[in-house]
Design an enzyme around this catalytic site. Structure first.
Site, short mmCIF file in Angstrom:
data_model
loop_
_atom_site.label_atom_id
_atom_site.label_comp_id
_atom_site.label_asym_id
_atom_site.label_seq_id
_atom_site.Cartn_x
_atom_site.Cartn_y
_atom_site.Cartn_z
N ASP A 12 -14.62 26.08 -26.79
CA ASP A 12 -15.88 25.86 -27.50
C ASP A 12 -16.44 27.17 -28.05
O ASP A 12 -16.21 28.24 -27.48
CB ASP A 12 -16.89 25.20 -26.55
N HIS A 29 -12.77 28.33 -36.60
CA HIS A 29 -11.60 27.55 -36.18
C HIS A 29 -10.30 28.31 -36.50
O HIS A 29 -9.35 28.29 -35.73
CB HIS A 29 -11.57 26.19 -36.87
N LEU A 124 6.89 27.37 -20.28
CA LEU A 124 5.54 26.79 -20.30
C LEU A 124 5.51 25.51 -21.13
O LEU A 124 6.21 25.41 -22.14
CB LEU A 124 4.58 27.81 -20.94
C1 FPP Z 1 -15.19 23.71 -30.59
O1 FPP Z 1 -15.95 24.70 -31.27
C2 FPP Z 1 -13.86 23.66 -31.09
C3 FPP Z 1 -13.27 22.58 -31.68
C4 FPP Z 1 -13.95 21.29 -31.88
C5 FPP Z 1 -11.91 22.63 -32.17
C6 FPP Z 1 -10.97 23.52 -31.44
C7 FPP Z 1 -10.04 24.07 -32.43
C8 FPP Z 1 -9.49 25.30 -32.40
C9 FPP Z 1 -9.65 26.22 -31.26
C10 FPP Z 1 -8.69 25.81 -33.53
C11 FPP Z 1 -7.54 24.99 -33.92
C12 FPP Z 1 -6.65 24.65 -32.78
C13 FPP Z 1 -5.33 24.70 -32.84
C14 FPP Z 1 -4.53 24.28 -31.68
C15 FPP Z 1 -4.62 25.19 -34.01
P1 FPP Z 1 -17.23 24.23 -32.05
O2 FPP Z 1 -16.90 24.06 -33.46
O3 FPP Z 1 -17.84 23.03 -31.39
O4 FPP Z 1 -18.17 25.48 -31.84
P2 FPP Z 1 -19.75 25.48 -31.72
O5 FPP Z 1 -20.08 24.84 -30.41
O6 FPP Z 1 -20.08 26.92 -31.76
O7 FPP Z 1 -20.28 24.71 -32.89
#
Ligand code: FPP
Length: 225
Positions: A12, A29, A124
């Site tokens: 997150d 992201h 892994l």
């Molecule tokens: C949460 O941050 C993250 C997500 C909903 C998506 C997770 C995706 C990635 C880490 C990148 C892509 C993944 C791969 C495997 C290529 P948020 O957007 O909710 O952050 P915030 O809470 O600050 O709004």
């Protein structure tokens, strides 16, 4: 001593990280995907970590603006394609949990292709949670089991879930203290770690500190010492 066999992470804080830099949320992201690679490589070099499950897209994430969802889909597709040589180099097997039938045919094909090409890797296991929600996972398993004549047992349900492995360490970055529908069944006795670090700033060094802390925890699984 505890062994961190299965680490699960709620990644997150991507959006906030980008906003803090005056950038668009999706930039977070993009950088987050680079951190996925770093953490995966780190775990693939660890003698104790066998499985790394990462929450990449939840059943609730469809509620986000269309452009952000589309960006995440494209990012996942390019990440998987670009990372294939890295998976192979590091002997990492790629798996997924969640209901990927909701994804585009192109993304489904890429997911299947990377699974097939890494199926022989015995290092892994990196498992990405894709259109995953624990409630949805449990419900799909129950529906598969409902025609069984006998009563459903814990073992039967455990073996029917997408993820059949108990979690040892569950980490959430980004400062919030909730599980957001991630691996609820498998985390029954997981050790929980919450860090304020936003996912794009998370490092192998911080993961290593968490693993070291975990090693010293006395896990009783409901029993006595
Ligand atoms: C949460 O941050 C993250 C997500 C909903 C998506 C997770 C995706 C990635 C880490 C990148 C892509 C993944 C791969 C495997 C290529 P948020 O957007 O909710 O952050 P915030 O809470 O600050 O709004």
């Amino acid at each position: 001593m505890n062994q961190a066999k299965h680490i699960a992470i709620i990644m997150d804080g991507n959006g906030r990280w980008a906003e803090l830099q005056g950038k668009k949320r999706v930039k977070g992201h993009e950088v987050g995907a680079k951190v996925v690679k770093e953490i995966t490589t780190y775990c693939s070099n660890s003698a104790e970590v066998e499985r790394l499950t990462l929450y990449a897209f939840s059943t609730e994430n469809w509620k986000r603006p269309r452009l952000e969802v589309e960006f995440l889909m494209k990012l996942l597709n390019s990440y998987l394609k670009n990372e294939l040589p890295v998976y192979l180099e590091n002997n990492v097997r790629f798996e997924s949990i969640g209901d990927t039938r909701a994804f585009s045919k192109t993304l489904q094909k890429t997911i299947t292709m990377v699974k097939e090409k890494t199926a022989h890797c015995d290092g892994l296991v990196q498992s990405l949670a894709l259109n995953y929600g624990a409630q949805d996972e449990i419900l799909r398993a129950m529906n598969r089991l409902k025609s069984e004549e006998d009563d459903i047992t814990i073992e039967m349900l455990s073996n029917t879930l997408d993820c059949k492995h108990d979690v040892d360490i569950l980490i959430r970055t980004g400062g919030d203290h909730r599980l957001s529908n991630f691996l609820l069944w498998q985390s029954a006795y997981a050790e929980l770690f919450f860090t304020d670090t936003l996912w794009p700033d998370f490092t192998p060094k911080e993961l290593d500190k968490i693993i070291k802390k975990f090693t010293k925890i006395e896990r009783r699984f409901g029993g006595l010492k």
